[in-house]
Structure formats: C-alpha cells, structure tokens
Design a protein around this motif. Structure first.
Motif, PDB file in Angstrom:
ATOM      1  N   PRO A  54       0.810  -1.226   0.000  1.00 51.49           N
ATOM      2  CA  PRO A  54       0.000   0.000   0.000  1.00 51.49           C
ATOM      3  C   PRO A  54       0.843   1.276   0.000  1.00 51.49           C
ATOM      4  CG  PRO A  54      -0.010  -0.991   2.194  1.00 51.49           C
ATOM      5  CD  PRO A  54       0.769  -1.919   1.291  1.00 51.49           C
ATOM      6  N   ARG A  55       0.282   2.310  -0.581  1.00 50.97           N
ATOM      7  CA  ARG A  55       0.894   3.641  -0.512  1.00 50.97           C
ATOM      8  C   ARG A  55       0.487   4.286   0.815  1.00 50.97           C
ATOM      9  NH1 ARG A  55       1.394   6.681  -5.707  1.00 50.97           N
ATOM     10  NH2 ARG A  55       3.439   5.752  -5.397  1.00 50.97           N
ATOM     11  N   ASN A  56      -0.803   4.303   1.072  1.00 47.60           N
ATOM     12  CA  ASN A  56      -1.319   4.867   2.318  1.00 47.60           C
ATOM     13  C   ASN A  56      -1.480   3.727   3.327  1.00 47.60           C
ATOM     14  OD1 ASN A  56      -2.844   5.958   4.400  1.00 47.60           O
ATOM     15  ND2 ASN A  56      -3.998   7.296   3.019  1.00 47.60           N
TER      16      ASN A  56
ATOM     17  N   LEU B 132      -1.244   4.077 -17.404  1.00 47.19           N
ATOM     18  CA  LEU B 132      -1.536   5.341 -16.725  1.00 47.19           C
ATOM     19  C   LEU B 132      -1.099   5.306 -15.252  1.00 47.19           C
ATOM     20  CD1 LEU B 132      -3.250   8.020 -16.118  1.00 47.19           C
ATOM     21  CD2 LEU B 132      -5.172   6.480 -15.750  1.00 47.19           C
ATOM     22  N   CYS B 133      -1.240   4.166 -14.641  1.00 51.35           N
ATOM     23  CA  CYS B 133      -0.939   4.027 -13.205  1.00 51.35           C
ATOM     24  C   CYS B 133       0.561   4.189 -12.932  1.00 51.35           C
ATOM     25  CB  CYS B 133      -1.393   2.669 -12.685  1.00 51.35           C
ATOM     26  SG  CYS B 133      -2.999   2.110 -13.301  1.00 51.35           S
ATOM     27  N   LEU B 134       1.375   3.895 -13.968  1.00 51.76           N
ATOM     28  CA  LEU B 134       2.835   3.880 -13.761  1.00 51.76           C
ATOM     29  C   LEU B 134       3.410   5.263 -13.470  1.00 51.76           C
ATOM     30  CD1 LEU B 134       3.804   1.320 -16.536  1.00 51.76           C
ATOM     31  CD2 LEU B 134       3.315   0.897 -14.122  1.00 51.76           C
ATOM     32  N   VAL B 135       2.683   6.322 -13.915  1.00 49.50           N
ATOM     33  CA  VAL B 135       3.138   7.693 -13.632  1.00 49.50           C
ATOM     34  C   VAL B 135       3.396   7.834 -12.122  1.00 49.50           C
ATOM     35  CG1 VAL B 135       2.476  10.138 -13.738  1.00 49.50           C
ATOM     36  CG2 VAL B 135       1.785   8.593 -15.574  1.00 49.50           C
ATOM     37  N   CYS B 136       2.530   7.250 -11.325  1.00 48.01           N
ATOM     38  CA  CYS B 136       2.644   7.392  -9.867  1.00 48.01           C
ATOM     39  C   CYS B 136       2.977   6.087  -9.135  1.00 48.01           C
ATOM     40  CB  CYS B 136       1.338   7.927  -9.292  1.00 48.01           C
ATOM     41  SG  CYS B 136       0.894   9.553  -9.894  1.00 48.01           S
ATOM     42  N   HIS B 137       2.886   4.950  -9.824  1.00 44.87           N
ATOM     43  CA  HIS B 137       3.153   3.676  -9.152  1.00 44.87           C
ATOM     44  C   HIS B 137       4.262   2.876  -9.847  1.00 44.87           C
ATOM     45  CE1 HIS B 137      -0.250   4.030  -6.422  1.00 44.87           C
ATOM     46  NE2 HIS B 137      -1.072   4.261  -7.431  1.00 44.87           N
ATOM     47  N   GLY B 138       4.911   3.486 -10.888  1.00 44.36           N
ATOM     48  CA  GLY B 138       5.872   2.733 -11.691  1.00 44.36           C
ATOM     49  C   GLY B 138       7.315   2.856 -11.213  1.00 44.36           C
TER      50      GLY B 138
ATOM     51  N   LEU C  20       4.014  13.094   1.517  1.00 40.83           N
ATOM     52  CA  LEU C  20       2.671  12.674   1.920  1.00 40.83           C
ATOM     53  C   LEU C  20       2.658  11.263   2.506  1.00 40.83           C
ATOM     54  CD1 LEU C  20       0.600  13.939  -1.166  1.00 40.83           C
ATOM     55  CD2 LEU C  20       0.491  14.841   1.159  1.00 40.83           C
ATOM     56  N   TYR C  21       3.519  10.388   1.960  1.00 45.12           N
ATOM     57  CA  TYR C  21       3.486   8.970   2.343  1.00 45.12           C
ATOM     58  C   TYR C  21       4.901   8.472   2.663  1.00 45.12           C
ATOM     59  CZ  TYR C  21      -0.953   9.512  -0.077  1.00 45.12           C
ATOM     60  OH  TYR C  21      -2.179   9.962  -0.490  1.00 45.12           O
ATOM     61  N   PRO C  22       5.368   8.756   3.873  1.00 44.03           N
ATOM     62  CA  PRO C  22       6.742   8.349   4.223  1.00 44.03           C
ATOM     63  C   PRO C  22       6.942   6.824   4.158  1.00 44.03           C
ATOM     64  CG  PRO C  22       5.619   9.417   6.095  1.00 44.03           C
ATOM     65  CD  PRO C  22       4.708   9.534   4.932  1.00 44.03           C
TER      66      PRO C  22
END
Ligand code: HEC
Length: 187
Positions: A86-88, A142-148, A162-164
């Motif tokens: 998870p990110r959050n 598209l998801c890879l911009v922020c999860h790639g 935001l997400y240490p």
C-alpha cells in the motif's frame, strides 16, 4: 423412505437459496465496485487535466478516502481498496485480505487474466456472519506515472512528503496493483 427424500429436497432447496443469495451479493458488489472505481478514475483524470500528476496526487490524497467513506455510507456496507504494497498505510490489508491477495498473485502466475480474478466468501468474524468480496485491480500504463519504476523527481518528492512509508512503487504493467474489498454483515 419418503422422509429422507424430503430432508434431502429441503436441504437442496436451502443450499440453492443460499447460492442464489450469494450470487446476488456478488452481482451487487461488482456493481458497487464499478461505480466506486468510476468515481475514483474521474477524480484522477480531472486532477491530471487541471495540473498534471502533482495535482492529481493531491486529489488522490484528500478525495480517495472520502469517496470510499461516502460509498460505504450509501451502501450500508464497507467498500475500500487495499494492496500487499500500500501507498497509504490506512489501506493496509487485514489478515483475511492478505490471504486473498496472496491467492490472487498465485492465480495470476497460473495465467488467469487479472480482470477475471475475484473471490467471494461468507466468513464468521467475532460471531458475526459476513459476506466478503474482493476483486483484483490491474496495473495499467496510466498508473505507472505514480506507481511505476520511473516516477518524476518532483512527483517522487511530493509522494515522500505525503506517504513516508509508501510501498506502492516499482509496479510494471500487468502486475496486480491491489484489490477492491467489500464487507457486508449478514444475518
Ligand atoms: C497521480 C498519481 C496517481 C496515479 C496516476 C494513480 N495513483 Fe493510485 N494512488 C495514488 C495515491 C496518492 C494513492 C494514495 C491514496 C490515499 O491516500 O488513500 C493511491 C492509492 C492507490 C490504491 C490504494 C492502495 C494503496 O496503495 O494505498 C490503489 C489500489 C491504487 N492507487 C491503484 C491505482 C491504479 C490501478 C491506477 C491506474 C489506473 C492508479 N492507482 C493511478 C496516486 C496515483
């Protein structure tokens, strides 16, 4: 010899009624997930259009949880997203979800298309029967911009702020990003 036959018949009817009930809950879960996913996606796209990924991250940060809460309230059951990475941290899976997510990874390895991977089960939680449903979420380009693997440096810094404890990076197309998860109390 009539009596056992009647028992058998009523058992069959009860179990098929349960099956019909479960099928209905699965169908309702799929519909709810479609609506939930649609709302998340339109917020994401609106953010991207307005100010690129940095703006979209701010929107995901503030709006994703709210959308989840509003949908849960409307439905009268819980609907959320979770992931093995998870990110959050608030989206961390609980043990039952870890087991299902792990089984999803095995099913993907065995060649099942991610879009078809889901799981429904009636479980007992502290004496309460619950219908649980999870549906795998595929990783699209598209998801890879922020999860790639190659997140732009300014975006990466913002995510760090935001997400240490962000684990949701280094995904590749065709990975399972996570799953939608539904919990419904049943009598
Ligand atoms: C603009 C950046 C951005 C893009 C693009 C993006 N995400 Fe995310 N994603 C985030 C952020 C930020 C969070 C944390 C949201 C929160 O705080 O609840 C998140 C959280 C999630 C979660 C919840 C579990 C977790 O890791 O906390 C899932 C599942 C998810 N994203 C899937 C996707 C999928 C699938 C796509 C592509 C369709 C996608 N994301 C595209 C930024 C993004």
């Amino acid at each position: 010899m009539k009596y056992p036959l009647l028992v058998l018949l009523s058992l069959l009817i009860t179990s098929s009624a349960h099956a019909a009930n479960e099928q209905q809950m699965i169908d309702e879960s799929k519909q709810a997930i479609k609506a939930f996913a649609g709302q998340l996606k339109s917020e994401l796209m609106a953010g991207m259009k307005k100010g690129g990924p940095l703006e979209a991250v701010n929107i995901c940060n503030t709006v994703a949880e709210e959308i989840s809460r509003n949908n849960s309230k409307k439905l009268g059951w819980e609907i959320s997203r979770t992931s093995l990475k998870p990110r959050n941290a608030k989206n961390s899976p609980e043990p039952w979800e870890v087991a299902v997510l792990t089984s999803f990874e095995k099913r993907k390895e065995a060649g099942e298309p991610i879009s078809e991977i889901d799981h429904a089960e009636v479980i007992s939680n502290n004496g309460q029967s619950q219908f649980r449903y999870m549906k795998a979420i595929p990783t699209k380009s598209l998801c890879l911009v922020c999860h790639g693997e190659n997140i732009a440096p300014d975006l990466s810094r913002r995510l760090d702020q935001l997400y240490p404890n962000d684990l949701a990076r280094n995904y590749k197309p065709g990975d399972i990003r996570g799953a939608f998860s539904i919990t419904r109390a049943i009598q």
